[in-house]
Motif scaffolding. Structure first.
Motif, PDB file in Angstrom:
ATOM      1  N   ALA A  91       0.833  -1.209   0.000  1.00  0.00           N
ATOM      2  CA  ALA A  91       0.000   0.000   0.000  1.00  0.00           C
ATOM      3  C   ALA A  91       0.866   1.258   0.000  1.00  0.00           C
ATOM      4  CB  ALA A  91      -0.939   0.003   1.195  1.00  0.00           C
ATOM      5  N   ILE A  92       0.429   2.265  -0.756  1.00  0.00           N
ATOM      6  CA  ILE A  92       1.145   3.533  -0.854  1.00  0.00           C
ATOM      7  C   ILE A  92       0.187   4.649  -0.480  1.00  0.00           C
ATOM      8  CG2 ILE A  92       2.365   5.118  -2.395  1.00  0.00           C
ATOM      9  CD1 ILE A  92       3.111   2.711  -4.116  1.00  0.00           C
ATOM     10  N   GLU A  93       0.646   5.554   0.390  1.00  0.00           N
ATOM     11  CA  GLU A  93      -0.161   6.710   0.784  1.00  0.00           C
ATOM     12  C   GLU A  93       0.208   7.898  -0.101  1.00  0.00           C
ATOM     13  OE1 GLU A  93      -1.249   9.374   4.767  1.00  0.00           O
ATOM     14  OE2 GLU A  93       0.186   7.703   4.889  1.00  0.00           O
ATOM     15  N   ILE A  94      -0.789   8.489  -0.743  1.00  0.00           N
ATOM     16  CA  ILE A  94      -0.557   9.631  -1.613  1.00  0.00           C
ATOM     17  C   ILE A  94      -1.308  10.836  -1.079  1.00  0.00           C
ATOM     18  CG2 ILE A  94      -0.187   8.183  -3.640  1.00  0.00           C
ATOM     19  CD1 ILE A  94      -3.006   8.835  -4.538  1.00  0.00           C
ATOM     20  N   SER A  95      -0.881  12.018  -1.492  1.00  0.00           N
ATOM     21  CA  SER A  95      -1.519  13.244  -1.030  1.00  0.00           C
ATOM     22  C   SER A  95      -1.704  14.178  -2.209  1.00  0.00           C
ATOM     23  CB  SER A  95      -0.669  13.911   0.053  1.00  0.00           C
ATOM     24  OG  SER A  95       0.629  14.219  -0.454  1.00  0.00           O
ATOM     25  N   GLY A  96      -2.446  15.249  -1.969  1.00  0.00           N
ATOM     26  CA  GLY A  96      -2.702  16.210  -3.034  1.00  0.00           C
ATOM     27  C   GLY A  96      -4.020  15.957  -3.714  1.00  0.00           C
ATOM     28  N   ASP A  97      -4.482  16.921  -4.489  1.00  0.00           N
ATOM     29  CA  ASP A  97      -5.752  16.800  -5.191  1.00  0.00           C
ATOM     30  C   ASP A  97      -5.632  15.816  -6.353  1.00  0.00           C
ATOM     31  OD1 ASP A  97      -6.846  18.666  -3.507  1.00  0.00           O
ATOM     32  OD2 ASP A  97      -6.346  20.360  -4.815  1.00  0.00           O
ATOM     33  N   PHE A  98      -6.716  15.135  -6.650  1.00  0.00           N
ATOM     34  CA  PHE A  98      -6.772  14.263  -7.820  1.00  0.00           C
ATOM     35  C   PHE A  98      -7.949  14.689  -8.690  1.00  0.00           C
ATOM     36  CE2 PHE A  98      -9.073  12.266  -4.372  1.00  0.00           C
ATOM     37  CZ  PHE A  98     -10.266  11.895  -4.952  1.00  0.00           C
TER      38      PHE A  98
END
Length: 439
Positions: A137-144
């Motif tokens: 699992a990878i945690e991402i941030s920012g708007d998509f």
């Protein structure tokens, strides 16, 4: 505090954060299954599963949130899942009330127990739990990207009852027709009811309905021959030990075995190789095989595999509830190693309605015995669920089956030797079809 936050994009569109329960489905007609599950959970809206995702989302939106006619609601979690079709990804977003929205997706499907609004410390615990379950699992941030994915795959569809689905004009027309015919219909039905009641009473004086139906079900059971788990392993190991990859310079392409009266009727197709001929194929056939040819470049070997199958024990047929819970759970454990799993909904077995000759003083008369209306003896009619499974041939060695199963076909194809093997892909791809028996 509310479990759901709705943010208006414009006068016609709103996005829902949190409060949606997600669960995975298997089988066919995922959209139809989605609506049934949402209705059973008394949800007001749902996100349908389909080819894009096997997860269905259900939620209960308060009436004052959905009272604007023409407004469409979309799931932020489904939007996120659409935008991230590969791997296990996690994202968070701080909301206006100070809570944190947490969602995770696995290969384009929302992971269960995410899409929630929690406080910061709870969000950290949930993310840690997801990473523990999914090591990649990878945690991402920012708007998509959002607006691009506001479509049918992310829309929260309202649940409508059967009456609401009928157009108003049709309702008025039906009501008028009912008023015209109701009196005549009621009288006709009453006469039919009295006739059936009299016939049933007369038949009961001559015939034991329960005994006749039990006999009919026993006769049906005697006609069904089961393979069970041992039957699958037997044909799997037999083919592995008896089918040569080459015969006289001919290369194996595929093997197909069909359920037959005496066991299995099998054929293996071979493709011509270097220095091969019909004669080299014929002279090198395994014992018990017969040869035939399909054109100049294909040879086929046919043979039978004898096997003893057992009949159904009505008392041991699993209930639909037990099958859905215990067997399906064991099957779900190996789903990552299968390309396709289709299991139909239960349908009643085709059991011939019993008929007997009765002499009621006017000569022998053939009487059809209806199923006992009161069913005081608790007769259970068996049901059938067909299955179609595809995956690497090696997976059949660990494929779970209940004992009450009849295998109809086992087929495997030899792919190109240059292709790479994965968990769901192999040089040898198998197809298994058959029937589960439940009650």
């Amino acid at each position: 505090m509310l479990d759901t936050i709705i943010i208006d994009v414009n006068s016609e569109t709103s996005i829902v954060f949190g409060g949606i329960n997600w669960s995975a489905l298997i089988g066919s007609n995922l959209a139809g299954q989605s609506e049934k599950i949402a209705a059973s959970m008394k949800a007001t809206h749902y996100v349908a599963a389909g080819e894009h995702s096997a997860s269905v989302g259900t939620t209960k939106l308060l009436s004052y949130k959905t009272e604007d006619k023409g407004r469409n609601f979309y799931s932020a979690a489904a939007v996120f899942a659409q935008a991230h079709q590969s791997g296990v990804l996690i994202t968070t977003q701080e909301m206006s009330d100070g809570r944190v929205w947490v969602v995770a997706a696995h290969d384009g499907a929302v992971i269960r127990d995410t899409d929630v609004l929690v406080f910061k410390n709870e969000a950290d615990d949930l993310i840690a739990e997801i990473k523990q379950r999914h090591s990649n699992a990878i945690e991402i941030s920012g708007d998509f990207e959002t607006l691009h994915y506001l479509n049918a795959k992310s829309q929260l569809l309202p649940i409508k009852n059967a009456f609401q689905k009928i157009p108003t004009a049709a309702k008025l027309l039906v009501a008028g027709l009912l008023v015209l015919v109701i009196a005549d219909t009621c009288w006709t039905q009453y006469k039919k009811y009295k006739l059936r009641q009299n016939n049933a009473l007369e038949i009961s004086q001559y015939i034991d309905e329960d005994a006749e139906w039990n006999k009919a079900i026993d006769e049906w059971a005697a006609s069904i021959k089961l393979d069970g788990q041992k039957g699958l392993l037997h044909i799997y190991t037999t083919l592995g030990n008896s089918v040569p990859p080459k015969i006289g310079g001919w290369n194996l392409l595929e093997v197909n075995c069909l359920n037959a009266v005496a066991g299995w009727s099998c054929n293996a197709r071979y493709e011509a190789g270097i220095n091969s001929s019909n004669l080299t194929f014929k002279n090198n056939l395994p014992n018990g095989w017969e040869a035939r040819w399909d054109g100049l470049t294909n040879a086929i070997g046919t043979w039978t595999i004898p096997v003893e199958r057992h009949h159904i024990d009505r008392q041991k047929i699993p209930t639909i509830g037990d099958f859905s819970l215990n067997y399906i759970s064991s099957l779900q454990r190996i789903l990552p190693a299968l390309k396709k799993v289709d299991i139909t909904s239960p349908t009643k077995a085709q059991i011939a309605t019993p008929e007997v000759f009765v002499n009621r003083g006017h000569g022998d008369e053939l009487i059809t015995i209806p199923f006992p209306s009161d069913n005081t003896s608790g007769i259970e009619l068996p049901s059938i669920q067909t299955f179609d499974i595809e995956g690497p041939l090696r997976t059949l060695a660990v494929l779970p089956l209940i004992e009450e199963v009849a295998i109809k076909q086992l087929r495997f194809i030899v792919g190109g030797h240059g292709s790479a093997s994965t968990l769901r892909e192999s040089i040898l791809t198998a197809k298994l079809t058959g029937e589960f028996y439940v009650r």
